[in-house]
Design a protein around this motif. Structure first.
Motif, short mmCIF file in Angstrom:
data_model
loop_
_atom_site.label_atom_id
_atom_site.label_comp_id
_atom_site.label_asym_id
_atom_site.label_seq_id
_atom_site.Cartn_x
_atom_site.Cartn_y
_atom_site.Cartn_z
N LEU A 88 -76.30 -34.14 5.98
CA LEU A 88 -76.89 -34.91 4.88
C LEU A 88 -77.14 -34.03 3.66
CD1 LEU A 88 -78.34 -37.44 3.66
CD2 LEU A 88 -80.42 -36.53 4.69
N MET A 89 -77.55 -32.80 3.89
CA MET A 89 -77.91 -31.90 2.79
C MET A 89 -76.70 -31.31 2.08
SD MET A 89 -81.05 -32.42 3.06
CE MET A 89 -81.55 -31.44 1.69
N THR A 90 -75.56 -31.25 2.74
CA THR A 90 -74.39 -30.60 2.15
C THR A 90 -73.22 -31.56 1.90
OG1 THR A 90 -73.65 -29.93 4.36
CG2 THR A 90 -74.94 -28.32 3.10
N LYS A 91 -73.08 -32.58 2.73
CA LYS A 91 -71.98 -33.53 2.60
C LYS A 91 -72.47 -34.95 2.89
CE LYS A 91 -68.56 -30.13 3.95
NZ LYS A 91 -67.62 -29.70 4.97
N PRO A 92 -73.36 -35.48 2.03
CA PRO A 92 -73.90 -36.81 2.30
C PRO A 92 -72.83 -37.90 2.09
CG PRO A 92 -74.64 -36.06 0.17
CD PRO A 92 -73.89 -34.91 0.80
N THR A 93 -72.93 -38.94 2.89
CA THR A 93 -72.06 -40.09 2.69
C THR A 93 -72.62 -40.93 1.54
OG1 THR A 93 -73.31 -41.52 4.18
CG2 THR A 93 -71.55 -40.16 5.16
N ASP A 94 -71.86 -41.88 1.05
CA ASP A 94 -72.35 -42.77 0.00
C ASP A 94 -73.57 -43.55 0.48
OD1 ASP A 94 -70.36 -41.89 -1.70
OD2 ASP A 94 -69.05 -43.63 -1.36
N ALA A 95 -73.54 -44.01 1.73
CA ALA A 95 -74.67 -44.76 2.28
C ALA A 95 -75.92 -43.88 2.38
CB ALA A 95 -74.31 -45.32 3.65
N GLU A 96 -75.76 -42.63 2.77
CA GLU A 96 -76.89 -41.71 2.84
C GLU A 96 -77.46 -41.45 1.45
OE1 GLU A 96 -75.84 -39.07 6.79
OE2 GLU A 96 -74.91 -38.51 4.87
N MET A 97 -76.59 -41.25 0.48
CA MET A 97 -77.05 -41.01 -0.89
C MET A 97 -77.83 -42.21 -1.40
SD MET A 97 -74.18 -38.65 -2.72
CE MET A 97 -75.08 -38.75 -4.22
N ALA A 98 -77.37 -43.41 -1.11
CA ALA A 98 -78.08 -44.62 -1.53
C ALA A 98 -79.45 -44.69 -0.86
CB ALA A 98 -77.25 -45.86 -1.21
N ALA A 99 -79.52 -44.38 0.43
CA ALA A 99 -80.80 -44.41 1.16
C ALA A 99 -81.77 -43.37 0.63
CB ALA A 99 -80.56 -44.21 2.66
N VAL A 100 -81.27 -42.17 0.32
CA VAL A 100 -82.14 -41.13 -0.22
C VAL A 100 -82.62 -41.50 -1.62
CG1 VAL A 100 -82.21 -38.71 -0.97
CG2 VAL A 100 -81.20 -39.31 1.25
N GLY A 101 -81.75 -42.12 -2.42
CA GLY A 101 -82.17 -42.59 -3.74
C GLY A 101 -83.27 -43.64 -3.63
N ALA A 102 -83.11 -44.57 -2.70
CA ALA A 102 -84.13 -45.61 -2.48
C ALA A 102 -85.42 -44.98 -1.96
CB ALA A 102 -83.60 -46.66 -1.51
#
Length: 123
Positions: A34-48
């Motif tokens: 997650l910290m080095t190669k986040p997926t688009d879904a992970e990036m959206a969840a972290v943004g939320a």
């Protein structure tokens, strides 16, 4: 009295004098990449997750939130917040979008704020 006993007594005094409504949850990525190669879904969840924390901070629920800065190894974040009781604290923790989406796992702790910038130092 030994220094160790005095230290334990001071810690107990601080813990019992602190507000009973303070809680913390530790969040950790469920996937190390997650910290080095986040997926688009992970990036959206972290943004939320970030937007959610900012809103709780604006409301006065979150006292502070932060994370370790390394990208690998023992990566975690901490959210310290106010809640009326354990059930309310658990509901706040579980409302975190990153937790809901399974991007981060969370662990709840009763928490005692002993010292904090902007607060008077106890005698």
């Amino acid at each position: 009295m030994s220094n160790r006993i005095v230290l334990v007594l001071i810690m107990l005094l601080v813990a019992t004098a602190a507000a009973a409504d303070d809680w913390a949850y530790r969040i950790q990525p469920t996937r190390p990449e997650l910290m080095t190669k986040p997926t688009d879904a992970e990036m959206a969840a972290v943004g939320a997750h970030w937007e959610h924390l900012k809103e709780l901070f604006r409301k006065g629920t979150v006292v502070f939130a932060g994370r370790t800065t390394q990208a690998e190894g023992e990566v975690f974040g901490v959210v310290v917040f106010h809640a009326e009781n354990e059930a309310a604290a658990r509901a706040i923790m579980n409302s975190d979008p990153a937790v809901q989406k399974g991007v981060m796992k969370a662990t709840l702790f009763p928490f005692s704020i002993a010292l904090m910038e902007g607060k008077t130092v106890p005698e």
